[in-house]
Every structure is written in structure tokens, then in C-alpha cells.
Scaffold this motif. Structure first.
Motif, PDB file in Angstrom:
ATOM      1  N   SER A 168       0.828  -1.208   0.000  1.00 12.79           N
ATOM      2  CA  SER A 168       0.000   0.000   0.000  1.00 12.79           C
ATOM      3  C   SER A 168       0.861   1.256   0.000  1.00 12.79           C
ATOM      4  O   SER A 168       0.505   2.257  -0.636  1.00 12.79           O
ATOM      5  CB  SER A 168      -0.924  -0.017   1.227  1.00 12.79           C
ATOM      6  OG  SER A 168      -1.748   1.114   1.254  1.00 12.79           O
ATOM      7  N   PHE A 214       1.839   1.989  -3.560  1.00  9.52           N
ATOM      8  CA  PHE A 214       0.714   2.547  -4.314  1.00  9.52           C
ATOM      9  C   PHE A 214       0.411   3.983  -3.902  1.00  9.52           C
ATOM     10  O   PHE A 214       0.215   4.850  -4.743  1.00  9.52           O
ATOM     11  CB  PHE A 214      -0.543   1.687  -4.139  1.00  9.52           C
ATOM     12  CG  PHE A 214      -0.498   0.373  -4.851  1.00  9.52           C
ATOM     13  CD1 PHE A 214      -0.007   0.261  -6.144  1.00  9.52           C
ATOM     14  CD2 PHE A 214      -0.964  -0.773  -4.231  1.00  9.52           C
ATOM     15  CE1 PHE A 214       0.024  -0.951  -6.810  1.00  9.52           C
ATOM     16  CE2 PHE A 214      -0.941  -1.994  -4.881  1.00  9.52           C
ATOM     17  CZ  PHE A 214      -0.445  -2.092  -6.166  1.00  9.52           C
ATOM     18  N   CYS A 222      -4.527   7.751  -5.848  1.00 10.41           N
ATOM     19  CA  CYS A 222      -5.036   6.475  -6.358  1.00 10.41           C
ATOM     20  C   CYS A 222      -5.950   5.830  -5.319  1.00 10.41           C
ATOM     21  O   CYS A 222      -5.895   6.152  -4.131  1.00 10.41           O
ATOM     22  CB  CYS A 222      -3.899   5.534  -6.731  1.00 10.41           C
ATOM     23  SG  CYS A 222      -2.992   4.841  -5.332  1.00 10.41           S
ATOM     24  N   TYR A 238      -7.370   2.064  -3.923  1.00 11.13           N
ATOM     25  CA  TYR A 238      -7.280   0.599  -3.888  1.00 11.13           C
ATOM     26  C   TYR A 238      -8.658   0.012  -4.179  1.00 11.13           C
ATOM     27  O   TYR A 238      -9.635   0.362  -3.534  1.00 11.13           O
ATOM     28  CB  TYR A 238      -6.898   0.173  -2.473  1.00 11.13           C
ATOM     29  CG  TYR A 238      -5.668  -0.670  -2.309  1.00 11.13           C
ATOM     30  CD1 TYR A 238      -5.545  -1.905  -2.939  1.00 11.13           C
ATOM     31  CD2 TYR A 238      -4.650  -0.273  -1.456  1.00 11.13           C
ATOM     32  CE1 TYR A 238      -4.422  -2.693  -2.741  1.00 11.13           C
ATOM     33  CE2 TYR A 238      -3.531  -1.045  -1.245  1.00 11.13           C
ATOM     34  CZ  TYR A 238      -3.422  -2.260  -1.887  1.00 11.13           C
ATOM     35  OH  TYR A 238      -2.323  -3.037  -1.684  1.00 11.13           O
ATOM     36  N   GLN A 298      -7.174  -6.562  -3.689  1.00  9.00           N
ATOM     37  CA  GLN A 298      -5.830  -7.093  -3.424  1.00  9.00           C
ATOM     38  C   GLN A 298      -5.950  -8.583  -3.134  1.00  9.00           C
ATOM     39  O   GLN A 298      -6.779  -8.987  -2.309  1.00  9.00           O
ATOM     40  CB  GLN A 298      -5.201  -6.393  -2.218  1.00  9.00           C
ATOM     41  CG  GLN A 298      -3.865  -6.956  -1.784  1.00  9.00           C
ATOM     42  CD  GLN A 298      -2.708  -6.531  -2.664  1.00  9.00           C
ATOM     43  OE1 GLN A 298      -2.419  -5.349  -2.771  1.00  9.00           O
ATOM     44  NE2 GLN A 298      -2.028  -7.484  -3.279  1.00  9.00           N
ATOM     45  N   ALA A 314      -3.025  -6.717  -7.392  1.00  7.05           N
ATOM     46  CA  ALA A 314      -3.936  -5.687  -6.913  1.00  7.05           C
ATOM     47  C   ALA A 314      -4.516  -4.929  -8.100  1.00  7.05           C
ATOM     48  O   ALA A 314      -3.886  -4.818  -9.149  1.00  7.05           O
ATOM     49  CB  ALA A 314      -3.209  -4.704  -5.996  1.00  7.05           C
ATOM     50  N   THR A 315      -5.707  -4.387  -7.900  1.00  8.33           N
ATOM     51  CA  THR A 315      -6.332  -3.516  -8.884  1.00  8.33           C
ATOM     52  C   THR A 315      -6.454  -2.127  -8.258  1.00  8.33           C
ATOM     53  O   THR A 315      -6.944  -1.982  -7.130  1.00  8.33           O
ATOM     54  CB  THR A 315      -7.720  -4.038  -9.293  1.00  8.33           C
ATOM     55  OG1 THR A 315      -7.562  -5.357  -9.827  1.00  8.33           O
ATOM     56  CG2 THR A 315      -8.361  -3.130 -10.324  1.00  8.33           C
ATOM     57  N   ILE A 316      -5.971  -1.130  -8.984  1.00  9.96           N
ATOM     58  CA  ILE A 316      -5.929   0.243  -8.507  1.00  9.96           C
ATOM     59  C   ILE A 316      -6.658   1.138  -9.502  1.00  9.96           C
ATOM     60  O   ILE A 316      -6.464   1.015 -10.718  1.00  9.96           O
ATOM     61  CB  ILE A 316      -4.464   0.733  -8.353  1.00  9.96           C
ATOM     62  CG1 ILE A 316      -3.661  -0.204  -7.434  1.00  9.96           C
ATOM     63  CG2 ILE A 316      -4.416   2.174  -7.895  1.00  9.96           C
ATOM     64  CD1 ILE A 316      -4.122  -0.240  -6.007  1.00  9.96           C
TER      65      ILE A 316
END
Length: 142
Positions: free
Chosen positions: A69, A72, A81, A83, A86, A134-136
Motif C-alpha cells: 500500500s 501505491f 489512487c 485501492y 488485493q 492488486a487492482t488500482i
């Protein structure tokens, strides 16, 4: 205000990568236990931990995953950004004094949703201690 934002969606290419590194301390483990409420004795009690498969106290897995994290939120994509998801696999323990290197690498972009899937890996030396993805979401700056 511009300095509060990281990369925009269009500035990130598949393959871009960045890292955050931290040596885990006794204070980190105690602070995480206090904030999270996770007082499992495998993290806090040396006598208990000596009887486990690890033979010593280990850091909370989620403490190390928090370093992902940090990448990111501060580096790639950086501030602003969001989150979305994950996935994590905990592969090996982290002990007090270990230096964890969290690395994220852009894997694929979803232009319609302005989301990017990243590979996420934490290592101690040559050992992967956490793997996943992970998708951000990267919001528009305007």
C-alpha cells in the motif's frame, strides 16, 4: 495542489515498477498489534513463538502487506489512487530485523474503467514472503 497527485492513468505503462523498503522493528510489530487489535502471541510472546513452527516471533503478515500500500499511495501510481482489490499469498515469515522490499509492477490496463492491475511481491533477500496482485483506480485530475 498538483504535487498531491501521482501518475495519471495515461502516464503509466505496462511494465512500470516501483518499490518501498522497510526493516521491521519491535516497535513496528507492537504498533501494528495496538492499531489492529491482533495480539496473537506468535507476534508478541517469545516463549509462545519458540514453540511454533517458526521457532521465534514473526511479524504480522498484514504489516508487511501494508508496504505494498505504501508503494501505491506514495510512488506508483502515487497520491490520489484508490485501492479496489488485493489478492495475497503469504509464502514465508518475516522476523524482527528483516528488511522487506515491496515491489509493484503494472500488468494490464482497463481503459474503460481507468483501472490498472499490478503484480505485488514482498521479498526478504531472495525469498518471496508475499505474492499477489492488486487492482488500482487512478481518478482523473480535473
Amino acid at each position: 495542489m498538483e504535487e498531491l497527485y501521482g501518475y495519471s492513468y495515461d502516464e503509466i505503462d505496462v511494465g512500470m515498477t516501483d518499490v518501498f523498503s522497510k526493516t521491521v522493528t519491535e516497535a513496528d510489530i507492537m504498533a501494528y498489534a495496538g492499531v489492529s487489535g491482533d495480539t496473537n502471541p506468535v507476534h508478541l510472546n517469545e516463549e509462545f513463538a519458540a514453540q511454533t513452527m517458526f521457532k521465534a516471533r514473526i511479524a504480522h503478515g498484514m504489516l508487511s502487506s501494508g508496504f505494498i500500500s505504501a508503494v501505491f499511495g506514495t510512488k506508483l501510481p502515487g497520491p490520489g489512487c484508490i485501492y479496489i482489490a488485493q489478492n495475497l499469498k503469504f509464502k514465508a515469515p518475516v522476523k524482527i530485523g528483516d528488511t522487506v522490499v515491496a515491489r509493484v509492477t503494472a500488468l494490464e490496463k482497463d481503459d474503460a474503467k481507468k483501472m490498472i492491475k499490478f503484480e505485488t511481491v514482498c521479498t526478504v533477500g531472495d525469498t518471496a514472503v508475499i505474492t499477489g496482485d492488486a487492482t488500482i483506480m487512478i481518478p482523473d485530475r480535473g
